[in-house]
Design a protein around this motif. Structure first.
Motif, mmCIF file in Angstrom:
data_model
loop_
_atom_site.group_PDB
_atom_site.id
_atom_site.type_symbol
_atom_site.label_atom_id
_atom_site.label_comp_id
_atom_site.label_asym_id
_atom_site.label_seq_id
_atom_site.Cartn_x
_atom_site.Cartn_y
_atom_site.Cartn_z
ATOM 1 N N GLU A 196 37.305 47.145 32.715
ATOM 2 C CA GLU A 196 38.410 46.616 32.518
ATOM 3 C C GLU A 196 37.938 45.722 33.676
ATOM 4 N N ARG A 211 43.229 42.121 44.691
ATOM 5 C CA ARG A 211 43.384 41.004 43.733
ATOM 6 C C ARG A 211 43.460 39.457 45.288
ATOM 7 N N ALA A 234 38.005 41.667 34.318
ATOM 8 C CA ALA A 234 38.954 41.135 35.361
ATOM 9 C C ALA A 234 38.563 39.843 36.977
ATOM 10 N N GLN A 237 40.652 36.948 37.825
ATOM 11 C CA GLN A 237 42.317 38.065 38.419
ATOM 12 C C GLN A 237 40.718 38.760 39.846
#
Length: 262
Positions: A202, A186, A206, A211
């Motif tokens: 996912e 991140r 992100a 993210q």
């Protein structure tokens, strides 16, 4: 099942020690873009860049042959042999990677006119029986990212795509993408922000949410195609994490899976 290990030019000089003890059906694919650029500069070969893409002319192909299929492949195989790994270097002349010259096409950010990238190719097939024969003999094939064209010309190939497509052709258990930074974070500068496991859904979320940012985005996006083609998993790892990734997938770096298995 097979495992494909892709080594970027940023790690190839110092990775052999972490590959010690490799056994089984493992294939290594490597590039070396930075090293090619450096040799080209020394030889006085001016890089021609259009829309962020390198035009590959005859002089550039010679630099690629000398650097990627020559120095880097030879030195990596020699370093592996010194550590007990029965490495066999493979290059375009062996025909292990077959390719087709890429036709002129528009390049994003360069207007609508088609651009001829020169001696750049797209993978069409692999000599899988050759790889199987090497594995049967206890060898580890080490492929440089040059391909043999339809007219038996040498073509420049993207190493990430070669590794991804080889993993797909083998229906590999896993593709290990080895980079200096390692897994997706991140915060690039904070190792504790590592994202251990993600599904493709996912990963897309992100990226969309911010993210994951910057250079971490292409790391994830390059994993989507091999997963869609049937590769069991993609692991983005640092060189010192190779052994752990082979023994316990997901224990290091970032493990990407196609479905809801994360």
């Amino acid at each position: 099942m097979a495992v494909v290990i892709k080594l970027g030019g940023d790690v190839i000089d110092n990775v052999a020690g972490f590959l010690q003890g490799l056994t089984g059906k493992i294939a290594i694919v490597h590039g070396g873009g930075a090293q090619v650029t450096e040799l080209s500069r020394k030889l006085g070969v001016e890089a021609k860049i259009v829309g962020g893409r390198r035009i590959t002319d005859a002089a550039t192909i010679q630099a690629l042959e000398m650097t990627i299929a020559g120095q880097l492949n030879i030195e990596l195989c020699a370093a592996l042999q010194a550590r007990g790994v029965a490495a066999v270097g493979l290059h375009a002349g062996s025909g292990v990677v077959r390719a087709r010259r890429r036709p002129p096409r528009p390049i994003t950010g360069n207007g609508p006119e088609p651009v001829d990238l020169g001696l750049v190719g797209d993978v069409t097939s692999f000599d899988l029986p050759l790889l199987e024969a090497l594995w049967a003999a206890g060898r580890v094939p080490v492929l440089s990212c040059l391909g043999l064209g339809e007219q038996h010309e040498v073509l420049n190939l993207n190493a990430d795509l070669v590794a991804s497509q080889l993993a797909a052709a083998l229906k590999a258990e896993s593709l290990l993408a080895v980079t200096a930074v390692g897994g997706v974070r991140r915060d690039r500068n904070d190792p504790s922000s590592r994202i251990g496991r993600l599904t493709v859904e996912e990963a897309r979320a992100a990226i969309a949410s911010g993210q994951v940012q910057g250079g971490m985005i292409p790391k994830l996006e390059e994993a989507f195609a091999p997963l869609a083609a049937g590769v069991g998993s993609v692991q983005i790892i640092a060189p010192h994490e190779i052994a752990a990734a082979l023994m316990t997938p997901g224990s290091v770096g970032t493990l990407l899976l196609a479905g809801d298995r994360a």
